[in-house]
Design a protein around this motif. Sequence first.
Motif, short mmCIF file in Angstrom:
data_model
loop_
_atom_site.label_atom_id
_atom_site.label_comp_id
_atom_site.label_asym_id
_atom_site.label_seq_id
_atom_site.Cartn_x
_atom_site.Cartn_y
_atom_site.Cartn_z
N LEU A 82 0.65 -1.28 -0.02
CA LEU A 82 0.10 -0.06 -0.04
C LEU A 82 0.87 1.15 -0.21
N ASP A 83 2.20 1.26 0.48
CA ASP A 83 3.04 2.32 0.50
C ASP A 83 3.80 2.53 -0.63
N LEU A 84 3.69 1.64 -1.66
CA LEU A 84 4.41 1.89 -2.83
C LEU A 84 4.23 2.90 -3.58
N ASP A 85 5.26 3.60 -4.06
CA ASP A 85 4.99 5.15 -4.65
C ASP A 85 4.77 4.68 -6.19
N SER A 86 3.69 4.40 -6.71
CA SER A 86 3.22 3.92 -7.97
C SER A 86 2.14 4.46 -8.50
N ASP A 102 -0.07 2.99 -10.62
CA ASP A 102 -1.15 2.24 -10.52
C ASP A 102 -0.68 1.25 -9.27
N ASN A 103 -1.35 1.34 -8.25
CA ASN A 103 -1.10 0.46 -6.84
C ASN A 103 -2.03 -0.52 -6.61
N GLU A 152 -7.24 -0.42 -4.04
CA GLU A 152 -6.02 -1.22 -4.24
C GLU A 152 -6.37 -2.99 -4.63
#
Length: 392
Positions: A303-307, A309-310, A343
């Motif tokens: 959930l913390d990914l800097d993307s 499209d998460n 997500e």
Amino acid sequence: MVKPIPNELVESILDHLHSDKGTLLNCALVGRAWVHSSQQGIFREIVLDLPLPHISITDYTTQIENFLKTTEWLISSFDTSPRLASYVRSLLLVKFRKFPEAAVSYQEAVYTATANIVRRLSNVGVDKVLLLVQWNDLSHSLKTALTDMLRAPQASVTQLSLVQFVISTFAEVAALLSHMPHLKMLRIGLFCANWDVPNSSLESAMTGTVGCPPRSIQLEKLQFDSEQELTSFASWFQQDCCPFSVQNLQELELFHYVGGSNNSVFHLGYTPNIHSLRLVIWQGGMNSDTPVPWIQSLFTPLLDLDSRDNTISLRRLIIDLNQPHTQWNNEWALLDALLAKSEFVQLETVQFNLLASYYVSWESLKEKLPLLDGSGKLKVSGRAKRVIIRSG
């Protein structure tokens, strides 16, 4: 005139009888058309199973003698007709533990016979290996035969299960696994005296043995039978020189004991492409905690990914709750809210299996998960069952 059964139909029928060796042995006597397919079923899976050491010494020695007769027959069969060995797809060594004192005279014969069978199967296409053994107690010849089988350049093992596998150090396990380029499925249930993680590049330089290149072993399914090994494997997988890659892992199974640490050392940030996740959770004793914080910690890195499209690729979540409490507290609502996030749009099913030695109200759990229940994704089953904790 009765028309013969087409060979394709015979093969299909016999293929469904692979677990019924007695029937297959009778089928092999029907006629030539039945022999080949019957033999393929008879030899598809070889199970070498030793007796438990706590039974009476009379029963133990009787079973050992039967074991030796079976191995003698297998060796003779493979030597007489080498093609029979090529039919073997699975090899299982079960309960290879320390022999009781009164039967220790059989130990060398058992290990020698087993090693002879393993050697005959080293290069014939065995796909699946299960080892429920005390590695340190095996003879040198048997350990060498098993190591050669897993490491052979022609080895085709894609599925390896180390169940109740007792070994001195984690480094020994890592060395064994590092030479299996075709491995796709790995099940781990270890008991180690030393869990220190080796530096793979340093070990290679010191021993002169080179394992598979970094990230070249692409696992698709990974199962941990306890929490003990998670820390070591998570640390090893992060090493730049580790031969394993879990980036494209499709299926993962983790074990958790409620009351331990809620910070998972093996989180889903390591496996961003996971499709199926099974959580085997033990919630016993008088502990009133829930596994919800631990489950949340698994997903937090994703959930913390800097993307941009998460979207999380998870499609199926199975939660086995062993000995759950009869009262469901409000922490479960936090899990409901988590899995309802955008997500998790690809999530299709959340299956709860409540396994207890007493009645548990699954309707009460559904009341704590209204979002999942309303979406039609929630499936809950409950039944009374004797549950044995997996030690870790």
